[in-house]
Design an enzyme around this catalytic site. Structure first.
Site, PDB file in Angstrom:
ATOM      1  N   ASP A  97      28.932  46.148  -0.517  1.00  0.00           N
ATOM      2  CA  ASP A  97      28.244  45.357   0.450  1.00  0.00           C
ATOM      3  C   ASP A  97      28.261  46.158   1.757  1.00  0.00           C
ATOM      4  OD1 ASP A  97      27.130  43.266   2.176  1.00  0.00           O
ATOM      5  OD2 ASP A  97      28.051  41.690   0.820  1.00  0.00           O
ATOM      6  N   ASP A 199      23.652  44.060   4.390  1.00  0.00           N
ATOM      7  CA  ASP A 199      23.826  42.806   5.291  1.00  0.00           C
ATOM      8  C   ASP A 199      22.931  42.914   6.515  1.00  0.00           C
ATOM      9  OD1 ASP A 199      25.572  40.622   5.334  1.00  0.00           O
ATOM     10  OD2 ASP A 199      26.068  41.262   7.406  1.00  0.00           O
ATOM     11  N   GLU A 255      18.973  42.587   2.814  1.00  0.00           N
ATOM     12  CA  GLU A 255      19.144  41.059   3.342  1.00  0.00           C
ATOM     13  C   GLU A 255      18.000  40.782   4.342  1.00  0.00           C
ATOM     14  OE1 GLU A 255      22.215  37.378   4.794  1.00  0.00           O
ATOM     15  OE2 GLU A 255      22.422  39.373   5.288  1.00  0.00           O
ATOM     16  N   HIS A 332      26.965  33.410  -1.514  1.00  0.00           N
ATOM     17  CA  HIS A 332      28.067  33.020  -0.579  1.00  0.00           C
ATOM     18  C   HIS A 332      27.980  32.258   0.879  1.00  0.00           C
ATOM     19  CE1 HIS A 332      26.895  36.710   1.284  1.00  0.00           C
ATOM     20  NE2 HIS A 332      27.689  36.679   1.994  1.00  0.00           N
ATOM     21  N   ASP A 333      26.764  32.224   1.199  1.00  0.00           N
ATOM     22  CA  ASP A 333      26.268  31.794   2.465  1.00  0.00           C
ATOM     23  C   ASP A 333      25.570  30.455   2.349  1.00  0.00           C
ATOM     24  OD1 ASP A 333      27.223  33.732   3.928  1.00  0.00           O
ATOM     25  OD2 ASP A 333      25.221  34.957   3.819  1.00  0.00           O
TER      26      ASP A 333
HETATM   27  C1  GLC Z   1      25.113  38.209   6.047  1.00  0.00           C
HETATM   28  C2  GLC Z   1      26.220  37.631   5.286  1.00  0.00           C
HETATM   29  C3  GLC Z   1      27.181  36.614   5.896  1.00  0.00           C
HETATM   30  C4  GLC Z   1      27.607  37.139   7.186  1.00  0.00           C
HETATM   31  C5  GLC Z   1      26.562  37.753   8.175  1.00  0.00           C
HETATM   32  C6  GLC Z   1      27.219  38.453   9.307  1.00  0.00           C
HETATM   33  O1  GLC Z   1      24.138  37.140   6.411  1.00  0.00           O
HETATM   34  O2  GLC Z   1      25.793  37.207   3.907  1.00  0.00           O
HETATM   35  O3  GLC Z   1      28.205  36.127   5.091  1.00  0.00           O
HETATM   36  O4  GLC Z   1      28.438  36.042   7.984  1.00  0.00           O
HETATM   37  O5  GLC Z   1      25.489  38.611   7.583  1.00  0.00           O
HETATM   38  O6  GLC Z   1      27.710  39.569   8.627  1.00  0.00           O
END
Ligand code: GLC
Ligand code: CA
Length: 558
Positions: A97, A199, A255, A332-333
């Site tokens: 990641d 990310d 993402e 995880h979010d």
């Molecule tokens: C992404 C991740 C999340 C994190 C955010 C900031 O959305 O999936 O878990 O808090 O980025 O890094």
């Protein structure tokens, strides 16, 4: 196009809650190594490993202090090398990641920038003077409150942090920042990992001059097009592609915060020189108000009709715009898929299966999140049990800025907190779900006594065994990853149905997304064809079809 990587099954591990090997209550890399045989048995091809780099854990690894070393509570570089080589033996690839929109405020670059105003690292970040005794602009943090944090010991000086105040946004306009990121990518790719999930990669470029968003409106404003998918973000990703990514065969997944299909084409279309796959989050935001997940004004109500619209919009766009999606219903979010989109009580088993079948029958690459293969569920957590900054901070923001009564604020957070997805993996019915021998860092969902891997491994009818079947089916026929998709029964209120086909094969998929019995007329041609997947025993294929709650069938037509 990277056909073999796209046609593969990815399993996301959030290491802190996966498996604890040394009894400190925290999941770790050796813990993952112990479970590689399990992942092999499941049939997955790739692991997406949420961050394992050194981190002060303000955002559980998404705030990185050292990109070249492993968080001590997770293990060492040596453990990581073992994970890579042991995975390789089992033909499993590792995707890491890359969190590069920001670093931790404890990163030496930021520390240098704080220490010395003339240091070159000052321009690695966004330091700005306040305006009229206020923050430099009115942008809101994605976790609530201002996106700016005041620098201690300096007068009227702030830095930008779009997430927690300890996640300091990097200035990608600075070429040195970009070459540092490339160094990190190369370091890990050379060590044997096969790709990166990137990310919030579509917000790396910020509008020049960092102007106020909606200057006439009161309160902090979501910066929206001032940060999302700006032209420069494409430029920077292309540069990364030219300098690094193009030399590696693995998957690079972006993402995509609030992306459109047109944007997705640019990021990962077949002619794009940027990434391989994108995630979109429209499904995750279903039932939320326009301000996002803690905007409760729609009371989180959603309809199957809306769900279908989002689903087909993206599936069809992926064909029309020539890209592939990472298909997922949890991570995880977000809360657990079966609790959000299915029914985790009366129809736990069948609805979890229905949702899994949707992920695997879709066009693109399926992603499942640890525990989804056994239908892990949400849990109602008390305020003391919240671990996530977002939950804790937004609880305050909802009360102070949105003037919500405490009780309601609490319910909103309980419903949407990411903590739901972060309870320890439920391996068995022994203490702490077999995750650890000591009390874990986070509460274990008490339903581990009956929802767990070891029970489901020996139960033919389990969600786990169904997941294995889905994986086999998806992997056997490239039609699922690459084929066409045509919606069926678009007007039906409960039925999500479609045809998947290419020149040689064809399937029809019927998923009852509701807890009701539904009726529809099945095409005569399909009645004597092969049933390749179903989540109830003895489904009858008849013209006047009746489907039971959450019933799913997949028929191979040719
Ligand atoms: C992404 C991740 C999340 C994190 C955010 C900031 O959305 O999936 O878990 O808090 O980025 O890094
Ligand atoms: Ca541990």
């Amino acid at each position: 196009m990277k056909k073999s990587s796209i046609h593969s099954v990815v399993y996301q591990i959030w290491p802190r809650s996966f498996n604890d090997s040394n009894d400190d209550g925290i999941g770790d890399i050796q813990g993952i190594i112990q479970k590689l045989d399990y992942l092999k048995y499941l049939g997955i091809d790739q692991i997406w490993l949420s961050p394992v780099f050194v981190s002060p854990n303000k955002d559980y690894g998404y705030d990185i202090q050292d990109y070249y070393n492993i968080q001590p509570e997770f293990g060492s570089l040596e453990d990581m090398d073992i994970l890579i080589s042991e995975s390789k033996k089992r033909d499993i690839k590792i995707i890491m990641d890359l969190v590069a929109n920001h670093t931790s405020d404890q990163h030496p670059w930021f520390q240098e920038a704080l220490k010395d105003k003339n240091s070159k690292y000052r321009d690695f970040y966004f330091f700005r003077e306040g305006k009229n005794n206020q923050e430099p602009n009115n942008w809101i943090s994605l976790f609530g409150g201002s996106a700016w944090t005041k620098v201690k010991n300096e007068d009227n000086m702030y830095y930008l942090s779009l997430f927690t105040p300890q996640q300091t946004d990097l200035n990608w306009d600075n070429p040195e920042v970009r070459s540092e990121i490339e160094k990190i990518l190369r370091f890990w790719l050379e060590r044997g990992i096969s790709g990166f999930r990137m990310d919030v990669i579509n917000i790396i470029s910020k509008k020049e001059g960092l102007p106020d968003k909606n200057p006439h409106k009161k309160g902090y404003q979501f910066a929206d097009d001032y940060i999302v998918s700006r032209e420069k973000s494409h430029e920077y990703i292309q540069e990364m592609y030219d300098n690094v990514l193009k030399d590696y065969p693995g998957l690079f997944i972006g993402e995509g915060l609030l992306i459109s299909p047109e944007q997705a084409r640019r990021y990962c279309g077949s002619n794009s020189k940027e990434l391989d796959l994108m995630f979109h989050f429209d499904t995750m935001l279903i039932g939320c108000g326009p301000l996002g997940k803690y905007d409760f004004r729609k009371l989180y109500r959603w309809s199957i009709k809306e769900f279908k619209e989002i689903y087909f919009k993206w599936q069809l766009a992926s064909i029309n715009h020539d890209f592939y999606l990472g298909n997922f219903l949890s991570n995880h979010d977000n809360g657990r898929a079966v609790s959000r989109f299915g029914n985790d009580k009366a129809f736990h088993n069948v609805s979890a299966k229905a949702l899994l079948s949707l992920i695997f029958m879709s066009r693109g690459t399926p992603f499942i999140y640890q525990g989804e293969e056994i239908g892990m569920t949400n849990i109602k957590l008390d305020v003391e049990d919240w671990k996530d900054f977002e939950a804790i901070n937004d609880y305050e923001v909802l009360q102070t800025m949105m003037h919500l009564p405490k009780g309601i604020a609490k319910r909103v957070i309980q419903k949407m907190t990411r903590d739901q997805a972060r309870t320890p993996m439920q391996w068995s019915d022994s203490d702490y779900g077999g995750f650890s021998n000591v009390k874990p860092w986070m509460i274990v969902n008490p339903n581990y006594s009956y929802i767990n891997v070891s029970h489901q491994q020996v139960d033919n009818n389990s969600i786990l065994n169904f997941t294995k079947l889905c994986i086999e089916l998806y992997k056997k026929d490239p039609c699922f990853a690459f084929g066409q998709i045509e919606p069926l029964y678009l007007e039906h209120k409960q039925l999500l149905a479609f045809r998947r086909f290419n020149e040689s094969t064809e399937y029809v998929v019927y998923i009852n997304m509701s807890n009701k019995y539904i009726h529809f007329k099945l095409n005569n041609e399909y009645i004597n064809k092969e049933l390749v997947l179903s989540n109830y025993s003895n489904p009858l294929l008849i013209e006047k079809m009746i489907m039971r709650p959450y019933e799913t069938i997949v028929i191979k037509v040719k």
